[in-house]
Write an enzyme that holds these catalytic residues in place. Structure first.
Site, short mmCIF file in Angstrom:
data_model
loop_
_atom_site.label_atom_id
_atom_site.label_comp_id
_atom_site.label_asym_id
_atom_site.label_seq_id
_atom_site.Cartn_x
_atom_site.Cartn_y
_atom_site.Cartn_z
CG HIS A 101 6.08 27.74 -63.96
ND1 HIS A 101 5.97 27.11 -62.78
CD2 HIS A 101 5.13 27.95 -64.72
CE1 HIS A 101 4.64 26.80 -63.03
NE2 HIS A 101 4.05 27.34 -64.19
CD GLU A 173 3.38 31.00 -62.91
OE1 GLU A 173 3.15 30.12 -63.54
OE2 GLU A 173 4.47 31.15 -62.22
#
Length: 258
Positions: A101, A173
């Protein structure tokens, strides 16, 4: 029409204690009907300290919600203070684990090599990694967003065999759109997700590329999810802040009704 089952995963980040987690998952489970699960897989990624409580609830009430962790150690056991291994997550019956992430890359200086080791650790223990990739604002403004993201995809999948890679989830993302309220346009998101699928075909095969689910993550809300999900190469969303609001997350899972 794609045969890929959409996956809506709620990344709670460092929010909700184990008592709040139980109430939150119960609220989600109460709101979601069988037809919702038939159309879309729903998962939550709580903090480590919530996982046992969520497992007990899901097992006890036979809920259809899946769950997983936000990170995993590259190591299986040993003197790694503060780390949580894939075997520990597997014992808690986690299905998914987020790997790489942007907040891990940014605040914990995780490189593609570390992310790759975590992808492999996930697979060693029967977990499905959600490999997170994406660019910062300056990279996009320079027009290098596709190249940058594909480098991360290739790095994360280094030496990962096809039989494992075919089960992975990749979450695109754009870092500049996470928690900022700025939304990457659906066409821009599709551009990168299509490039990721093409890269998978190049690294493995077209058949494998057509199997892998690619999510979009970055300020996803009920108001924009339908437009994002209408794109051919986007198979779900990695939802941050909006997943902490049970009603909003249910609306996102029902993207087909928006």
């Amino acid at each position: 029409m794609t045969s890929r089952m959409p996956l809506m995963a709620g990344n709670w980040k460092m929010n909700l204690n184990h008592l709040e987690a139980i109430a939150h998952v119960q609220k989600l489970a109460f709101a979601l009907a069988d037809k919702d699960y038939e159309a879309c897989e729903v998962a939550v990624l709580p903090p480590y300290t919530d996982l046992r409580s969520v497992q007990t609830l899901v097992d006890g009430d036979k809920l259809k919600i899946k769950y997983g962790a936000q990170d995993v150690s590259a190591h299986d056991s040993g003197a790694y203070t503060g780390e949580i291994s894939g075997s520990m997550l597997a014992k808690l019956k986690c299905t998914y684990v987020a790997v790489g992430h942007s907040e891990r890359r940014q605040y914990h200086h995780e490189t593609d090599e570390i992310v790759n080791a975590k992808v492999k650790a996930s697979f060693r223990h029967g977990l499905i990694p959600i490999l997170c990739v994406g660019e910062e604002l300056e990279v996009r403004e320079a027009g290098n967003h596709v190249t940058h993201t594909l480098t991360q995809v290739e790095g994360g999948l280094k030496d990962v065999p096809a039989e494992q890679a075919e089960t992975i989830v990749i979450a695109y993302e754009p870092v500049w759109a996470i928690g900022t309220g700025k939304v990457c346009g659906a066409d821009d998101a599709q551009e990168v997700c299509a490039a990721i699928r093409a890269k998978l075909a190049e690294l493995y095969s077209q058949e494998l590329a057509d199997q892998v689910r690619i999510q979009y993550g970055g300020s996803v809300k009920s108001g924009n999810v339908a437009e994002i999900m209408a794109k051919p190469d986007i198979d779900g969303a990695l939802v941050g802040g909006a997943s902490l609001d049970a009603d909003e997350f249910v609306k996102i899972a029902r993207f087909r009704d928006q």
